[in-house]
Design an enzyme around this catalytic site. Sequence first.
Site, short mmCIF file in Angstrom:
data_model
loop_
_atom_site.label_atom_id
_atom_site.label_comp_id
_atom_site.label_asym_id
_atom_site.label_seq_id
_atom_site.Cartn_x
_atom_site.Cartn_y
_atom_site.Cartn_z
N GLU A 137 0.91 -1.21 -0.08
CA GLU A 137 0.30 -0.41 0.06
C GLU A 137 0.83 1.10 0.19
O GLU A 137 0.53 2.53 -0.64
CB GLU A 137 -0.89 0.26 1.29
CG GLU A 137 -2.30 0.83 1.31
CD GLU A 137 -3.12 1.11 2.38
OE1 GLU A 137 -2.46 -0.14 3.67
OE2 GLU A 137 -3.26 2.32 3.11
N GLU A 151 3.18 10.25 11.48
CA GLU A 151 3.95 9.88 13.59
C GLU A 151 4.02 8.35 12.83
O GLU A 151 5.87 7.36 13.04
CB GLU A 151 3.32 9.75 14.74
CG GLU A 151 2.84 10.81 14.65
CD GLU A 151 1.83 12.23 13.49
OE1 GLU A 151 1.08 11.11 12.98
OE2 GLU A 151 1.97 13.30 13.57
C1 LIG Z 1 -8.84 8.88 3.34
C2 LIG Z 1 -8.40 7.78 4.36
C3 LIG Z 1 -8.47 6.12 4.02
C4 LIG Z 1 -8.52 5.18 4.52
N1 LIG Z 1 -8.65 3.86 3.87
C5 LIG Z 1 -8.85 2.81 4.57
C6 LIG Z 1 -8.96 1.17 3.87
O1 LIG Z 1 -9.79 1.35 3.15
N2 LIG Z 1 -8.76 0.39 4.68
C7 LIG Z 1 -8.62 0.51 5.92
O2 LIG Z 1 -8.38 -0.60 6.46
N3 LIG Z 1 -8.16 1.70 6.10
C8 LIG Z 1 -8.16 2.84 5.59
N4 LIG Z 1 -7.89 4.30 6.60
C9 LIG Z 1 -7.01 4.28 7.82
C10 LIG Z 1 -6.10 4.58 8.25
O3 LIG Z 1 -5.10 3.48 7.77
C11 LIG Z 1 -5.83 4.85 9.64
O4 LIG Z 1 -6.94 6.06 9.41
C12 LIG Z 1 -4.83 4.68 10.35
O5 LIG Z 1 -4.04 4.01 9.38
C13 LIG Z 1 -4.71 5.56 11.31
O6 LIG Z 1 -5.08 4.54 12.19
P1 LIG Z 1 -6.47 5.84 13.07
O7 LIG Z 1 -7.36 6.49 12.16
O8 LIG Z 1 -6.88 4.80 14.17
O9 LIG Z 1 -5.48 6.83 13.52
P2 LIG Z 1 -5.03 6.18 15.67
O10 LIG Z 1 -4.13 4.92 15.50
O11 LIG Z 1 -5.87 6.72 16.58
O12 LIG Z 1 -3.93 7.94 15.62
C14 LIG Z 1 -3.80 8.35 16.26
C15 LIG Z 1 -2.72 9.86 16.84
O13 LIG Z 1 -1.79 9.40 17.30
C16 LIG Z 1 -1.27 9.23 16.32
N5 LIG Z 1 -0.32 7.44 16.88
C17 LIG Z 1 -0.89 6.57 17.33
N6 LIG Z 1 0.11 5.53 17.56
C18 LIG Z 1 1.38 6.59 17.32
C19 LIG Z 1 2.66 5.88 17.81
N7 LIG Z 1 3.40 4.63 18.08
N8 LIG Z 1 3.77 6.90 17.95
C20 LIG Z 1 3.23 8.60 17.74
N9 LIG Z 1 2.32 8.45 17.47
C21 LIG Z 1 1.06 7.84 17.27
C22 LIG Z 1 -1.62 8.79 15.28
O14 LIG Z 1 -0.30 9.30 14.25
C23 LIG Z 1 -2.67 9.80 14.62
O15 LIG Z 1 -1.58 11.24 14.78
C24 LIG Z 1 -7.74 4.79 5.46
C25 LIG Z 1 -7.82 6.27 6.49
C26 LIG Z 1 -8.21 7.75 5.60
C27 LIG Z 1 -8.11 8.95 6.57
#
Ligand SMILES: Cc1cc2nc3c(=O)[nH]c(=O)nc-3n(C[C@H](O)[C@H](O)[C@H](O)COP(=O)(O)OP(=O)(O)OC[C@H]3O[C@@H](n4cnc5c(N)ncnc54)[C@H](O)[C@@H]3O)c2cc1C
Length: 392
Positions: A228, A354
């Site tokens: 990806e 991040e």
């Molecule tokens: C347009 C779009 C399309 C998407 N399409 C798909 C899809 O088709 N299928 C799918 O499965 N997912 C999809 N996603 C989801 C995407 O993979 C997740 O949004 C992403 O992995 C972040 O997870 P979260 O949103 O749960 O944020 P979280 O994991 O909750 O993170 C929140 C914040 O905390 C920070 N953070 C988290 N862990 C750490 C760490 N260890 N160290 C430092 N900072 C940290 C992050 O950087 C972020 O700023 C999509 C997202 C977007 C925006």
Amino acid sequence: MDIDLPSEDDPRRLEVRRWIVEHPNPTPAQLVDAGYVTAHWPAPWGLDAEPELQLIIDDELKRAGVTKPLNPIGIGHCGPVLVVHGTEAQKDRYLPPMLRGEEMWCQLFSEPDAGSDLAGLSTRAVRDGDVFIVNGQKIWTSLATVASYGILIARTDVDTSKYTGISYFIIKMDLPGIEIRPLRNMVGGFGDAGFCEVFFHDVAVPAENLIGPLHGGWAMAKETLANERVSLSREGLQWGHGPTVRDLVDLVRSRGGLDDGPLRQRLAEAYIEGEIMRFHQLRQISAQVNKKPGPDASLRKALKDPHGKKVFTLAQDLMGATGMLAVGAEPVWEPWASGFLFSPALTVGGGTSEVLRNIIAERILGLPHDTDVELGLTWSEGRAKARTPAPA
Ligand SMILES: Cc1cc2nc3c(=O)[nH]c(=O)nc-3n(C[C@H](O)[C@H](O)[C@H](O)COP(=O)(O)OP(=O)(O)OC[C@H]3O[C@@H](n4cnc5c(N)ncnc54)[C@H](O)[C@@H]3O)c2cc1C
């Protein structure tokens, strides 16, 4: 490293041109049969092409105005995993319509409590005779409303570490018990295909849809994410699609250039940055890392997405007052206006900036692992730990 494309009279170019003359308006099936959709895949799906041949094919198809079938998640993320880990029956069934763009695919990975900490997922798949019964919820699933199939990672063993109890499945998206709820975003999604919440209520998934070994899904999930990141960091600013900073420079030139000094400066800086990205991509291709994507793809995505945000913001400023009107106010700016609305997502989807920096720190720079990871904690547990005052 040679960063120029092979010369105009390169025999491989002439061969592709000859094919285009014979197939002036190629159908998706003809492109697939020629191996031009995924030239770097092994036969019979591709040509096992060296990076240079991939570049030549893409370059010649682009010049001839031939577009490849569109199936970004299928071809970009899932297909390479199926090629390596699928059974022959799975490959024969799923790859041809995937490559022809006839069956769209989606990726059922993220959950409300498992995004960056994906291995903490809680969707369950429990074996019951010839099927697995799946229950749980996925979120942010792009293209779920138009996808025929999806790849799902689900927990099949709860009595082991979070990494070793996950399995990887092919899901037919219209199975009874699957509920898809579109989520609206600023751009209106990928069209209205959105991204979506997907709920699984006692969904019976045939056991033959398991890919790879039972409980062995985490390694394939990591491969999918690496694919990806390669796919999302191609040249277009919108995760490999859409315009580039060169297009913005051309647009500005075609409209008589810029008098405003600070805007000229920003455009020049963005152009320089874009060229550095382009050379980095060529270096990646040249180093053949696309054959087996590794942490370098995280490096490129970590650089590319902030660059995309910067260029879309600049375009918005160049549009002036029209930039504040509805999308499509002036057709020539439309990709820039919609790209600007999408741009906050660039540094989130496919791994946040991040998280990518964590990967770069650990896997490229060799810095120590996060101590919480070493202790086996999830990020949430780590945060809870950090908030707990140390005992007096
Ligand atoms: C347009 C779009 C399309 C998407 N399409 C798909 C899809 O088709 N299928 C799918 O499965 N997912 C999809 N996603 C989801 C995407 O993979 C997740 O949004 C992403 O992995 C972040 O997870 P979260 O949103 O749960 O944020 P979280 O994991 O909750 O993170 C929140 C914040 O905390 C920070 N953070 C988290 N862990 C750490 C760490 N260890 N160290 C430092 N900072 C940290 C992050 O950087 C972020 O700023 C999509 C997202 C977007 C925006």
